[in-house]
Scaffold this motif. Sequence first.
Motif, PDB file in Angstrom:
ATOM      1  N   THR A 118      -1.323  84.162  48.675  1.00 21.91           N
ATOM      2  CA  THR A 118      -0.213  84.313  47.315  1.00 21.91           C
ATOM      3  C   THR A 118       0.512  85.629  47.053  1.00 21.91           C
ATOM      4  OG1 THR A 118      -2.994  85.549  46.001  1.00 21.91           O
ATOM      5  CG2 THR A 118      -2.797  83.330  45.859  1.00 21.91           C
ATOM      6  N   VAL A 119       1.443  85.651  46.545  1.00 17.16           N
ATOM      7  CA  VAL A 119       2.672  86.076  46.975  1.00 17.16           C
ATOM      8  C   VAL A 119       2.921  86.284  45.688  1.00 17.16           C
ATOM      9  CG1 VAL A 119       4.539  87.419  47.828  1.00 17.16           C
ATOM     10  CG2 VAL A 119       3.269  85.150  48.964  1.00 17.16           C
ATOM     11  N   GLY A 120       3.029  88.484  45.044  1.00 21.98           N
ATOM     12  CA  GLY A 120       3.259  88.685  43.864  1.00 21.98           C
ATOM     13  C   GLY A 120       3.651  89.696  43.661  1.00 21.98           C
ATOM     14  N   ALA A 121       4.477  90.599  42.320  1.00 27.49           N
ATOM     15  CA  ALA A 121       4.855  91.320  42.562  1.00 27.49           C
ATOM     16  C   ALA A 121       3.540  92.715  42.853  1.00 27.49           C
ATOM     17  CB  ALA A 121       6.039  91.772  41.168  1.00 27.49           C
ATOM     18  N   ASN A 122       3.387  93.772  43.810  1.00 24.91           N
ATOM     19  CA  ASN A 122       2.783  94.708  43.317  1.00 24.91           C
ATOM     20  C   ASN A 122       3.337  96.331  42.291  1.00 24.91           C
ATOM     21  OD1 ASN A 122       1.247  96.263  44.722  1.00 24.91           O
ATOM     22  ND2 ASN A 122       1.335  96.542  46.674  1.00 24.91           N
ATOM     23  N   GLU A 123       1.884  96.298  41.393  1.00 25.36           N
ATOM     24  CA  GLU A 123       1.795  97.499  40.515  1.00 25.36           C
ATOM     25  C   GLU A 123       2.401  98.616  41.585  1.00 25.36           C
ATOM     26  OE1 GLU A 123      -0.971  96.232  37.937  1.00 25.36           O
ATOM     27  OE2 GLU A 123      -0.036  94.987  37.275  1.00 25.36           O
ATOM     28  N   ASP A 124       1.416  98.703  42.389  1.00 25.74           N
ATOM     29  CA  ASP A 124       1.228 100.289  42.820  1.00 25.74           C
ATOM     30  C   ASP A 124       2.412 100.530  43.728  1.00 25.74           C
ATOM     31  OD1 ASP A 124      -1.168 100.276  41.728  1.00 25.74           O
ATOM     32  OD2 ASP A 124      -2.169  99.467  43.393  1.00 25.74           O
ATOM     33  N   ASP A 125       3.079  99.223  44.131  1.00 22.95           N
ATOM     34  CA  ASP A 125       4.292  99.406  45.235  1.00 22.95           C
ATOM     35  C   ASP A 125       5.856  98.777  44.948  1.00 22.95           C
ATOM     36  OD1 ASP A 125       5.936 100.192  47.082  1.00 22.95           O
ATOM     37  OD2 ASP A 125       4.461 100.665  48.857  1.00 22.95           O
ATOM     38  N   GLU A 197       6.302  85.962  33.263  1.00 26.22           N
ATOM     39  CA  GLU A 197       7.447  84.421  33.630  1.00 26.22           C
ATOM     40  C   GLU A 197       8.679  85.416  34.657  1.00 26.22           C
ATOM     41  OE1 GLU A 197       9.532  84.289  30.360  1.00 26.22           O
ATOM     42  OE2 GLU A 197       7.885  83.605  28.891  1.00 26.22           O
ATOM     43  N   HIS A 198       8.367  84.719  35.869  1.00 25.30           N
ATOM     44  CA  HIS A 198       9.084  85.667  36.850  1.00 25.30           C
ATOM     45  C   HIS A 198       9.991  84.302  37.155  1.00 25.30           C
ATOM     46  CE1 HIS A 198       6.374  81.609  38.520  1.00 25.30           C
ATOM     47  NE2 HIS A 198       5.822  82.825  38.447  1.00 25.30           N
ATOM     48  N   GLY A 199      10.225  83.269  36.835  1.00 23.68           N
ATOM     49  CA  GLY A 199      11.422  82.611  37.093  1.00 23.68           C
ATOM     50  C   GLY A 199      11.575  82.469  38.669  1.00 23.68           C
ATOM     51  N   LEU A 200      10.620  82.605  40.225  1.00 18.13           N
ATOM     52  CA  LEU A 200      10.865  82.312  40.862  1.00 18.13           C
ATOM     53  C   LEU A 200      11.538  80.688  41.448  1.00 18.13           C
ATOM     54  CD1 LEU A 200       7.900  83.570  42.096  1.00 18.13           C
ATOM     55  CD2 LEU A 200       9.798  84.860  42.826  1.00 18.13           C
ATOM     56  N   GLY A 201      10.942  79.445  40.432  1.00 18.88           N
ATOM     57  CA  GLY A 201      11.007  78.594  40.529  1.00 18.88           C
ATOM     58  C   GLY A 201      10.043  77.790  41.740  1.00 18.88           C
ATOM     59  N   ALA A 367       7.752  86.973  50.022  1.00 23.51           N
ATOM     60  CA  ALA A 367       7.083  87.810  49.950  1.00 23.51           C
ATOM     61  C   ALA A 367       8.494  88.505  49.676  1.00 23.51           C
ATOM     62  CB  ALA A 367       6.741  88.672  51.083  1.00 23.51           C
ATOM     63  N   GLU A 368       9.897  88.073  50.791  1.00 30.40           N
ATOM     64  CA  GLU A 368      11.034  88.545  51.020  1.00 30.40           C
ATOM     65  C   GLU A 368      11.878  88.263  49.366  1.00 30.40           C
ATOM     66  OE1 GLU A 368      13.041  89.091  55.065  1.00 30.40           O
ATOM     67  OE2 GLU A 368      12.764  86.736  54.305  1.00 30.40           O
ATOM     68  N   ARG A 369      11.446  87.448  48.862  1.00 33.24           N
ATOM     69  CA  ARG A 369      12.324  86.851  47.702  1.00 33.24           C
ATOM     70  C   ARG A 369      11.544  87.927  46.469  1.00 33.24           C
ATOM     71  NH1 ARG A 369      13.456  86.949  43.027  1.00 33.24           N
ATOM     72  NH2 ARG A 369      14.066  84.872  42.235  1.00 33.24           N
ATOM     73  N   ILE A 370      10.969  88.186  46.897  1.00 36.02           N
ATOM     74  CA  ILE A 370       9.882  89.063  45.085  1.00 36.02           C
ATOM     75  C   ILE A 370      10.905  91.010  45.346  1.00 36.02           C
ATOM     76  CG2 ILE A 370       7.699  89.828  44.353  1.00 36.02           C
ATOM     77  CD1 ILE A 370       7.003  87.263  45.147  1.00 36.02           C
ATOM     78  N   ASP A 372      13.540  92.018  47.263  1.00 35.07           N
ATOM     79  CA  ASP A 372      14.858  91.824  47.441  1.00 35.07           C
ATOM     80  C   ASP A 372      15.356  91.106  46.012  1.00 35.07           C
ATOM     81  OD1 ASP A 372      14.524  92.888  49.625  1.00 35.07           O
ATOM     82  OD2 ASP A 372      15.047  90.872  50.999  1.00 35.07           O
ATOM     83  N   GLY A 373      14.423  90.050  45.676  1.00 37.85           N
ATOM     84  CA  GLY A 373      15.163  89.675  44.078  1.00 37.85           C
ATOM     85  C   GLY A 373      16.057  88.177  44.630  1.00 37.85           C
ATOM     86  N   LYS A 374      16.259  87.990  45.595  1.00 36.09           N
ATOM     87  CA  LYS A 374      17.132  87.337  45.975  1.00 36.09           C
ATOM     88  C   LYS A 374      16.556  86.178  47.264  1.00 36.09           C
ATOM     89  CE  LYS A 374      20.469  89.580  48.397  1.00 36.09           C
ATOM     90  NZ  LYS A 374      21.820  89.353  48.663  1.00 36.09           N
ATOM     91  N   TRP A 375      16.708  84.898  46.906  1.00 34.58           N
ATOM     92  CA  TRP A 375      16.529  84.322  48.596  1.00 34.58           C
ATOM     93  C   TRP A 375      17.593  84.570  49.853  1.00 34.58           C
ATOM     94  CZ3 TRP A 375      12.074  82.589  48.345  1.00 34.58           C
ATOM     95  CH2 TRP A 375      11.449  81.836  47.553  1.00 34.58           C
ATOM     96  N   ASN A 376      16.830  85.160  51.206  1.00 33.19           N
ATOM     97  CA  ASN A 376      17.971  85.097  52.469  1.00 33.19           C
ATOM     98  C   ASN A 376      17.518  83.806  53.015  1.00 33.19           C
ATOM     99  OD1 ASN A 376      18.294  86.128  54.409  1.00 33.19           O
ATOM    100  ND2 ASN A 376      17.056  88.227  54.971  1.00 33.19           N
ATOM    101  N   GLU A 377      18.914  83.464  53.535  1.00 34.92           N
ATOM    102  CA  GLU A 377      19.086  82.136  53.609  1.00 34.92           C
ATOM    103  C   GLU A 377      18.496  82.163  55.176  1.00 34.92           C
ATOM    104  OE1 GLU A 377      20.779  80.150  52.583  1.00 34.92           O
ATOM    105  OE2 GLU A 377      20.975  80.878  50.798  1.00 34.92           O
TER     106      GLU A 377
END
Length: 484
Positions: A118-125, A197-201, A367-370, A372-377
């Motif tokens: 599982t991948v998600g945002a880290n509240e501590d960092d 509501e993370h909106g990752l798709g 993890a990169e998407r979360i 950087d805020g965007k997908w890395n091509e």
Amino acid sequence: MAFDLSPEQWLNRLKRRHEAELPALRQLDDYYEGLQPLSYMHPELLKELDKRIRKVVVNWPRLIVDAVEERIDVEGFRRDSDSEADKGLWEMWQANDLDEASQQAHVDAMVMRRSFITVGANEDDKELPLITVESPLQMHVDIDPRTRKVRAALRHWCDDEAALDGQVREQYATLLLPDETIHYEFAQGWAEVDRDEHGLGVVPVVPLVNRPRLMYPLGISELADIVPISDAACKIATDMMVAAEFHAIPRRWVFGADKEDFQDADGNPLSTWSQLMGRLWANEKGPQEIAAGQFPESDLANFHNTLNSLARLASSLSGLPPHYLGYSTENPASADGIRSSEARLVKRAERKERPWGGSWERAMRLAERIRDGKWNEKSRSLETIWRDASTPTEAAKADAVVKKVTAKIIDDEQAWEDLGYTSTQRERMRKRKKAAESAFNDAMAGNVAGLVGPKPPLDGGQDELAAAGGPQPAGVNGGAAAGR
């Protein structure tokens, strides 16, 4: 047709399916832990012996899983155009302690068909995403049969501490959907307590599946073939210990003795007529004089032969070399023979790396998407770097690499990687090599300057050169020496 369910419907659907699979998953986990019940013994015999028989567990399931898992180690991730591991991805890997957690995920996947990342945002960092591995005992997913992607996932767990204190176990659940993650708590029913509501798709869950098949997308346990063989080995080993207790030690007999003749040092009668756990047989009806003797002991070779036969069968099913299972012959195998017998084991480990590498790559893209805020091509061509699953000797590996470098088949970078050096070690070696080359070039430049001598002046200064006794080029001062 779109498969559109409400969050509550997804929660009930996934929980119902998960609970249906839990008994089989727990049974597989028991086999790995050596907690399986004794099989192949008649129920009447078990009832008669009750708890007086202690089972002997021959834990081949754990051996078969660990022998493969020990050869599977992730060493980094790189993109198609890069020769080195991506430092940013490896930093996320190390920050989430995935060196240790990945091993647990691999073991659970082999034992219980799959595990999950599982991948998600880290509240501590906020700079580093949170990447965790989950047990199939606590998580279940729904796979789209057309795209083979996760449509929804559910993590369900209980607070066991409350149960230990005599309280009602608190239940929690997290429903992960493509655009949101919903947290629930059970109190006379499931109630939503938080929503992200993370909106990752995409669902931020990646299954790590063992031996997936078209009809079994969530995998098959590595223990499926070995469980019956392991049960048989445990039964034979238990029977052998019972036989060792009652038959391998010689039994003694006495005729013409009465029950009262068996007394301890204080003159008190012994507790049972059959003394010493059945090793002494006595009968008061017999000759006038007391007669004693001994029955010959039993040979346990039949048990040994049966265990060896089961070990050979387990070896053929699992791909493990016979000596891994304790099977031995009178002629020990040579070093080359041992390495040859491990060929199937190495190939099994490499077969695990291909699908599991894809799972880890999808997790690192998330993890990169979360982060950087965007997908890395560029991450579409991401590749997992695995440690060599084979076990060649250090000398044999170095010899093969030297021959490839000498023949200019590979360069130094590939040679270091083939020799098993990590990305950090290769970086240090690269810096030392660069420093050594720089020092060598400086030294060579100094030597050349010393051999050539001082550079003559381009214009003027000829008188000073002549006064110093240095040679004068032709044509200087009217070329006096040139025509003589």
